[in-house]
Scaffold this motif. Structure first.
Motif, mmCIF file in Angstrom:
data_model
loop_
_atom_site.group_PDB
_atom_site.id
_atom_site.type_symbol
_atom_site.label_atom_id
_atom_site.label_comp_id
_atom_site.label_asym_id
_atom_site.label_seq_id
_atom_site.Cartn_x
_atom_site.Cartn_y
_atom_site.Cartn_z
ATOM 1 N N PRO A 17 46.962 30.979 27.184
ATOM 2 C CA PRO A 17 47.056 31.133 28.643
ATOM 3 C C PRO A 17 47.013 32.598 29.081
ATOM 4 O O PRO A 17 46.406 32.922 30.104
ATOM 5 C CB PRO A 17 48.401 30.484 28.987
ATOM 6 C CG PRO A 17 48.613 29.485 27.907
ATOM 7 C CD PRO A 17 48.029 30.122 26.673
ATOM 8 N N TYR A 28 40.263 36.268 33.411
ATOM 9 C CA TYR A 28 39.974 36.008 34.817
ATOM 10 C C TYR A 28 40.199 37.266 35.655
ATOM 11 O O TYR A 28 39.391 37.603 36.513
ATOM 12 C CB TYR A 28 40.826 34.846 35.350
ATOM 13 C CG TYR A 28 40.450 34.469 36.755
ATOM 14 C CD1 TYR A 28 39.360 33.634 36.996
ATOM 15 C CD2 TYR A 28 41.148 34.977 37.847
ATOM 16 C CE1 TYR A 28 38.984 33.303 38.285
ATOM 17 C CE2 TYR A 28 40.768 34.654 39.139
ATOM 18 C CZ TYR A 28 39.697 33.811 39.349
ATOM 19 O OH TYR A 28 39.327 33.502 40.633
ATOM 20 N N LEU A 39 44.281 34.334 38.525
ATOM 21 C CA LEU A 39 44.002 32.952 38.147
ATOM 22 C C LEU A 39 44.853 31.962 38.938
ATOM 23 O O LEU A 39 44.369 30.916 39.367
ATOM 24 C CB LEU A 39 44.218 32.759 36.643
ATOM 25 C CG LEU A 39 43.878 31.377 36.093
ATOM 26 C CD1 LEU A 39 42.380 31.098 36.218
ATOM 27 C CD2 LEU A 39 44.303 31.260 34.641
ATOM 28 N N HIS A 40 46.107 32.288 39.156
ATOM 29 C CA HIS A 40 46.990 31.355 39.861
ATOM 30 C C HIS A 40 46.485 31.103 41.290
ATOM 31 O O HIS A 40 46.792 30.063 41.882
ATOM 32 C CB HIS A 40 48.429 31.888 39.866
ATOM 33 C CG HIS A 40 49.445 30.819 40.089
ATOM 34 N ND1 HIS A 40 49.762 29.874 39.146
ATOM 35 C CD2 HIS A 40 50.203 30.535 41.177
ATOM 36 C CE1 HIS A 40 50.671 29.068 39.616
ATOM 37 N NE2 HIS A 40 50.968 29.433 40.865
ATOM 38 N N CYS A 84 45.045 25.012 28.850
ATOM 39 C CA CYS A 84 44.864 25.470 27.471
ATOM 40 C C CYS A 84 45.315 24.418 26.464
ATOM 41 O O CYS A 84 44.743 24.308 25.382
ATOM 42 C CB CYS A 84 45.614 26.783 27.256
ATOM 43 S SG CYS A 84 44.883 28.148 28.184
ATOM 44 N N VAL A 110 43.401 33.747 28.969
ATOM 45 C CA VAL A 110 42.656 33.188 30.095
ATOM 46 C C VAL A 110 42.973 33.970 31.365
ATOM 47 O O VAL A 110 42.071 34.352 32.122
ATOM 48 C CB VAL A 110 42.983 31.686 30.284
ATOM 49 C CG1 VAL A 110 42.429 31.158 31.595
ATOM 50 C CG2 VAL A 110 42.432 30.878 29.114
ATOM 51 N N THR A 111 44.248 34.229 31.590
ATOM 52 C CA THR A 111 44.682 34.975 32.781
ATOM 53 C C THR A 111 44.082 36.373 32.794
ATOM 54 O O THR A 111 43.576 36.838 33.822
ATOM 55 C CB THR A 111 46.226 35.042 32.831
ATOM 56 O OG1 THR A 111 46.728 33.697 32.897
ATOM 57 C CG2 THR A 111 46.717 35.818 34.027
ATOM 58 N N ARG A 118 47.815 23.963 35.792
ATOM 59 C CA ARG A 118 48.446 25.205 35.359
ATOM 60 C C ARG A 118 47.699 25.730 34.133
ATOM 61 O O ARG A 118 47.152 24.946 33.347
ATOM 62 C CB ARG A 118 49.898 24.953 34.983
ATOM 63 C CG ARG A 118 50.782 24.560 36.133
ATOM 64 C CD ARG A 118 52.211 24.278 35.650
ATOM 65 N NE ARG A 118 53.072 23.945 36.759
ATOM 66 C CZ ARG A 118 53.372 22.704 37.129
ATOM 67 N NH1 ARG A 118 52.880 21.669 36.458
ATOM 68 N NH2 ARG A 118 54.186 22.482 38.150
ATOM 69 N N PRO A 119 47.699 27.058 33.919
ATOM 70 C CA PRO A 119 46.990 27.602 32.748
ATOM 71 C C PRO A 119 47.455 26.991 31.417
ATOM 72 O O PRO A 119 46.627 26.690 30.562
ATOM 73 C CB PRO A 119 47.299 29.096 32.814
ATOM 74 C CG PRO A 119 47.507 29.361 34.267
ATOM 75 C CD PRO A 119 48.192 28.124 34.801
ATOM 76 N N VAL A 166 39.991 24.501 36.877
ATOM 77 C CA VAL A 166 41.202 24.982 37.561
ATOM 78 C C VAL A 166 41.051 24.792 39.067
ATOM 79 O O VAL A 166 41.975 24.325 39.745
ATOM 80 C CB VAL A 166 41.495 26.462 37.236
ATOM 81 C CG1 VAL A 166 42.688 26.958 38.047
ATOM 82 C CG2 VAL A 166 41.775 26.653 35.759
#
Length: 197
Positions: free
Chosen positions: A108, A115, A128-129, A23, A111-112, A18-19, A12
């Motif tokens: 996603p 994180y 994450l972003h 993914c 993952v977010t 982007r997530p 990333v």
């Protein structure tokens, strides 16, 4: 936390993906000999879809990222062999604990959340972003042209979206560029005027 997770976070940061794109990434889209990721799909709401801008793109990879992805692929292949299956081009690059055979991607949202949990444990106020922002800001402040940054991020409109979102970084890079240029110019002799006395 673990090597797979570290590779995901690194990817990333170095690509700005982007997530959902991350993914939805399958091993067949990693062209490691060419040092390129081919982004064509995204994973959104539990299914595979087009990318957000409905455009495929190719992102160049640095040699360190390629080495990490080669290690990751070898790790996944070994894991799948222990499960009695094998790695294919259709296997997802990143998969959650519920599907160790990489037949389904990491969500996603998962993952977010992972994180965010990791950042909270480390005492860092981030999300994450922000890694996508990091990637864009680093490129812009390194004077990479706007069109190239927009292409890596998957922004359409020839950089208009990138400029709108990252205007502060573009302005900072422009200021830095002005100072660099001025520092390389020959200095005119100072003139003294009556007001200087």
């Amino acid at each position: 936390m673990d090597d797979d997770w570290g590779t995901l976070v690194w990817l990333v940061m170095t690509t700005g993906m982007r997530p959902g794109e991350l993914c939805g990434l399958r091993f067949g889209r990693l062209h490691l000999d060419e040092e390129i990721i081919d982004i064509r799909r995204s994973w959104v709401d539990g299914r595979e879809k087009d990318t957000k801008t409905h455009q495929a793109r190719r992102i160049a990879l640095d040699s360190e990222t390629v080495a990490l992805l080669r290690e990751h692929r070898a790790r996944v292949a070994e894991r799948l062999a222990s499960l009695g299956t094998r790695l294919t081009d259709q296997s997802f690059v990143f998969s959650g604990q519920r599907t160790p055979d990489h037949s389904e991607p990491y969500s996603p949202n998962a993952v977010t959340q992972r994180y965010a949990s990791m950042a909270a444990r480390a005492g860092i106020d981030t999300h994450l972003h922000a890694l996508r922002h990091y990637s864009a800001a680093e490129l812009l402040t390194a004077d990479v042209d706007l069109r190239t940054v927009a292409s890596r991020l998957g922004h359409g409109a020839g950089g208009a979206t990138t400029l709108k979102v990252y205007a502060a970084w573009v302005a900072a890079a422009d200021r830095q560029t002005a100072e660099i240029l001025a520092s390389r110019m020959p200095r005119p002799p100072l003139r003294t005027t009556p007001s200087d006395f």
